[in-house]
Scaffold this motif. Structure first.
Motif, short mmCIF file in Angstrom:
data_model
loop_
_atom_site.label_atom_id
_atom_site.label_comp_id
_atom_site.label_asym_id
_atom_site.label_seq_id
_atom_site.Cartn_x
_atom_site.Cartn_y
_atom_site.Cartn_z
N PHE A 454 0.82 -1.22 0.00
CA PHE A 454 0.00 0.00 0.00
C PHE A 454 0.86 1.27 0.00
O PHE A 454 0.43 2.33 0.44
CB PHE A 454 -0.93 0.01 1.22
N GLY A 455 2.09 1.14 -0.49
CA GLY A 455 2.99 2.29 -0.46
C GLY A 455 3.66 2.43 0.90
O GLY A 455 3.63 1.52 1.73
N TRP A 456 4.25 3.60 1.12
CA TRP A 456 4.98 3.86 2.37
C TRP A 456 5.11 5.37 2.53
O TRP A 456 4.94 6.12 1.59
CB TRP A 456 6.37 3.20 2.32
N GLY A 457 5.41 5.78 3.76
CA GLY A 457 5.64 7.20 3.99
C GLY A 457 4.36 8.01 4.07
O GLY A 457 3.27 7.46 4.23
N PRO A 458 4.47 9.32 3.95
CA PRO A 458 3.30 10.19 4.14
C PRO A 458 2.19 9.98 3.12
O PRO A 458 1.05 10.32 3.37
CB PRO A 458 3.89 11.61 4.02
N ARG A 459 2.51 9.38 1.97
CA ARG A 459 1.49 9.19 0.93
C ARG A 459 1.02 7.74 0.86
O ARG A 459 0.49 7.31 -0.18
CB ARG A 459 2.03 9.64 -0.42
N PHE A 460 1.17 6.97 1.95
CA PHE A 460 0.66 5.60 1.92
C PHE A 460 -0.84 5.62 1.66
O PHE A 460 -1.53 6.60 1.93
CB PHE A 460 0.98 4.88 3.25
N CYS A 461 -1.34 4.52 1.13
CA CYS A 461 -2.75 4.44 0.74
C CYS A 461 -3.68 4.64 1.95
O CYS A 461 -3.62 3.86 2.91
CB CYS A 461 -3.02 3.11 0.07
N LEU A 462 -4.55 5.64 1.87
CA LEU A 462 -5.48 5.90 2.96
C LEU A 462 -6.46 4.76 3.17
O LEU A 462 -6.93 4.51 4.28
CB LEU A 462 -6.26 7.19 2.67
N GLY A 463 -6.77 4.04 2.10
CA GLY A 463 -7.76 2.98 2.18
C GLY A 463 -7.20 1.63 2.61
O GLY A 463 -7.89 0.61 2.51
N GLN A 464 -5.96 1.62 3.11
CA GLN A 464 -5.31 0.36 3.48
C GLN A 464 -6.13 -0.44 4.49
O GLN A 464 -6.42 -1.63 4.27
CB GLN A 464 -3.93 0.67 4.06
N ASN A 465 -6.51 0.17 5.60
CA ASN A 465 -7.27 -0.55 6.63
C ASN A 465 -8.67 -0.90 6.14
O ASN A 465 -9.21 -1.96 6.47
CB ASN A 465 -7.35 0.29 7.91
N PHE A 466 -9.26 -0.01 5.36
CA PHE A 466 -10.58 -0.27 4.77
C PHE A 466 -10.53 -1.57 3.97
O PHE A 466 -11.36 -2.47 4.13
CB PHE A 466 -10.97 0.90 3.86
N SER A 467 -9.53 -1.69 3.09
CA SER A 467 -9.40 -2.87 2.23
C SER A 467 -9.13 -4.13 3.03
O SER A 467 -9.72 -5.20 2.77
CB SER A 467 -8.27 -2.63 1.22
N MET A 468 -8.25 -4.04 4.02
CA MET A 468 -7.89 -5.22 4.81
C MET A 468 -9.06 -5.73 5.64
O MET A 468 -9.31 -6.94 5.73
CB MET A 468 -6.69 -4.92 5.71
#
Length: 513
Positions: A454-468
Motif C-alpha cells: 500500500f505504499g509507504w511514507g506520508p502518501r501511503f494508501c489511505l484505504g489500506q485498513n478499509f481494504s484489509m
C-alpha cells in the motif's frame, strides 16, 4: 507610406523567423540535447542502463516486452515477475538494482533497493513528487492522489477522518451485509451436488463495488454500477495512453479513443453530480448528512475556510470508486486462487474462522483474532501487490544511493521486484509461505521496509485498513460456507491494467460445506 509598410513586413518576417528558429532550437533541446546531456551526466557517475533513443526512449521496448509476455499464459507458479514487469525485470538483471532507462525524452531511474525506495517514499522535503502524466492518463483519477505541497496536505487532512479505525469498525455490518448477499447468490447457483463454477474476479468486483457504494456513498451497488464499468474501460484507455508517445495538444484531436475517453469522463461526472445533488437535497429535506465519505466531503465543502469545490468532490469520489474497488477485488481474487492451490492453508484458515467466529458474522473484536487469515492476506499482498510499481518525479536536485539527481527525472519503484527479492525474503521468495508474517509485518523479512503493498511514507494508501478489514470479513464468511478449488479452465496469467489482475479471469469451483 511604402517605406513604413516595408519596415512592418520586414519586422514581421524577422519575428516569424526568430520564432521558428527558437521553436526548432527548443525542440532540439527537448528531444536531443537535454536527454543526451543527462545521459552523459549519469554515465559519469557510473550509472548503467540503456542509451537514449530519439523521441521514444525505451517506450517501444517497454510496450513490446509487455505485449510479448502477456501474449501467452504461464505455469501455475508465483514466478510472475518476468511476466508482469518484463522490461524492469530485465533491466535490473542486466544493469543492477539502480539503473537508467527512458520514458520518451525523460530519464527514468529504476530503484529496486529497499532502503533507497524507502528514502524516496518517505521524502518530506518536496524532493520527489507524483510525476506529471499524459493528460489523457489523468482522466482516470485525480483527487488527492495528484495533489502536492500544502494543497495535498490540506486535502489529505480533510479525508483522513473517513478512514479512522473506529469509523471503519462501524462499517463492518455493511461489509457483512454485502458479503452475505454474495454468499446467498452463490448458494442459489449451486447444483444439486452442491457445486458451482464462478469467475470470482467478476464476483469480487461486484462485492467491492457494493461495499464502497454502501459505506462511502450511502447507496447500493446498482446505483454506482455504471461508474465501475466505465472506470474499468477508462483504466484500459489510460494504460494505452501511458504506453504511447504523447505530443502536446494531442488530447484535443478528436480521435476515436480520445472521444471515448472524454465521453466516459462526462458520463462518470454526470452520475456522480446526480448522486451529490441527491445527497444535498436530502440534507435540505432534514435528512442527516451521514458519516460516509461523500457526506464528509460535502460537510467540508460547506465550511467557509475550505476551498473544496463540487469538482474536487467529484474527483475524490472517482479516485475512491476506482482505487477502493480494484484493491479489494484483486486481493480477494488472488487469495482464493492461492488458497485453491494450497488447500492445507485454506483449511487452516477455515478452522481458525470457525473457532473464533463459529457460523456467526465476524465482529470487529473477532476479526482482530484472525491471525492465520491475516498472515495469508499479507502473503498474498506480497506475491500479488495491487500496484506492481510506483513512480515519483524529482522536483529538486537531490541524490539517491550516491547518484546525483537533477530536477525532472522519473524514479521507478518496482514494488513487485522488491517483494520477490531473495535478499529480503530468502531463497524461497517465490513460495507461498504465510508463516513469514507469524510475528507481524516488521519481522516478516530481513528488512522491515521490504513490504510495500500500500505504499509507504506520508502518501501511503489511505484505504489500506478499509481494504484489509473488508477482505477479512469477506474471506471469513466465504470460508464458513464453502470450500473451493481451481477450475480446470483456469489460466494463470497475472498482468497489469493499472493494478495487478488475472488476465483471463479467475474461474473457481465452489463447494457447499
Amino acid at each position: 507610406m511604402e517605406y513604413s509598410i516595408s519596415i512592418l513586413i520586414n519586422t514581421l518576417v524577422a519575428s516569424v523567423a526568430t520564432l521558428i528558429v527558437f521553436s526548432v532550437l527548443r525542440i532540439v533541446y527537448v528531444v536531443w540535447w537535454r536527454p543526451k546531456s543527462l545521459e552523459k551526466y549519469f554515465r559519469q557517475q557510473g550509472l548503467k542502463g540503456t542509451s537514449y533513443k530519439l523521441f521514444h526512449g525505451d517506450t517501444k521496448e517497454f510496450t513490446r516486452s509487455s505485449k510479448e509476455a502477456w501474449s501467452k499464459p504461464m505455469p501455475l507458479s508465483h514466478h510472475i515477475v518476468p511476466r508482469v514487469l518484463p522490461f524492469m525485470h530485465q533491466m535490473v538483471q542486466n544493469y543492477g538494482k539502480i539503473c537508467l532507462s527512458w520514458k520518451e525524452t525523460t530519464p527514468s531511474i529504476i530503484v529496486a533497493d529497499a532502503e533507497l525506495m524507502k528514502l524516496v517514499l518517505t521524502d518530506k522535503n518536496g524532493h520527489f513528487i507524483k510525476p506529471p502524466l499524459n493528460p489523457l492518463v489523468d482522466l482516470l483519477q485525480l483527487g488527492v492522489a495528484k495533489l502536492e505541497g500544502q494543497k495535498w496536505a490540506k486535502r489529505r487532512k480533510l479525508i483522513t477522518p473517513a478512514f479512522h479505525l473506529d469509523k471503519l469498525k462501524e462499517m463492518i455490518p455493511a461489509f457483512a451485509t454485502s458479503c452475505c448477499n454474495i454468499v446467498e447468490r452463490w448458494t442459489s447457483l449451486l447444483s444439486p451436488e452442491g457445486t458451482c463454477e464462478l469467475d470470482v474476479f467478476a464476483e469480487f468486483s461486484n462485492l467491492a463495488g457494493d461495499v464502497i457504494a454502501r459505506t462511502a456513498f450511502g447507496s447500493s451497488y446498482e446505483e454506482g454500477k455504471m461508474i465501475f464499468e466505465l472506470q474499468k474501460e477508462q483504466a484500459v484507455l489510460a494504460l494505452d495512453a501511458f504506453n504511447s508517445f504523447y505530443i502536446p495538444g494531442f488530447r484535443f484531436i478528436p480521435t476515436r479513443k480520445n472521444r471515448r475517453r472524454y465521453d466516459i469522463d462526462r458520463q462518470i461526472k454526470t452520475t456522480l453530480r446526480a448522486m451529490i445533488h441527491k445527497k444535498e437535497q436530502g440534507v435540505k429535506n432534514g435528512e442527516l448528512m451521514g458519516n460516509d465519505l461523500l457526506g464528509l466531503l460535502l460537510k467540508c465543502k460547506e465550511q467557509s475556510h475550505n476551498d473544496l469545490t463540487i469538482e474536487d468532490v467529484i474527483e475524490e469520489c472517482k479516485l475512491f470508486y476506482f482505487a477502493g474497488q480494484e484493491t479489494t477485488a484483486n486481493l480477494l481474487t488472488w487469495t482464493l486462487i492461492t488458497l485453491s492451490v494450497y488447500p492445507n492453508w485454506q483449511e487452516k484458515a477455515r478452522q481458525e474462522v470457525l473457532q473464533v467466529c463459529g457460523k456467526t458474522i465476524p465482529s470487529a473484536d473477532k476479526i482482530n483474532h484472525l491471525k492465520v487469515v491475516t498472515m495469508i492476506l499479507n502473503e498474498v499482498l506480497r506475491l500479488y501487490p495491487p500496484a506492481a510499481f510506483m513512480t515519483r518525479h524529482s522536483n529538486k536536485k537531490t541524490s539517491i544511493g550516491g547518484i546525483s539527481i537533477p530536477p525532472g527525472v522519473d524514479i521507478r519503484l518496482p514494488i513487485l521486484l522488491l517483494h520477490y527479492d531473495p535478499k529480503y525474503w530468502g531463497d524461497d521468495a517465490e513460495e507461498f509461505k504465510p508463516e513469514r508474517f507469524a510475528e507481524g509485518i516488521s519481522k516478516a523479512s530481513k528488512d522491515q521496509t521490504a513490504f510495500y503493498p500500500f505504499g509507504w511514507g506520508p502518501r501511503f494508501c489511505l484505504g489500506q485498513n478499509f481494504s484489509m478489514i473488508e477482505a477479512k470479513v469477506a474471506l471469513a464468511i466465504i470460508l464458513q460456507h464453502f470450500w473451493f478449488e481451481l477450475s480446470p479452465s483456469y489460466i494463470h496469467a497475472p498482468f497489469l491494467v493499472i493494478t495487478l489482475q488475472p488476465q483471463h479471469g479467475a474461474p473457481i469451483i465452489m463447494h457447499r460445506i
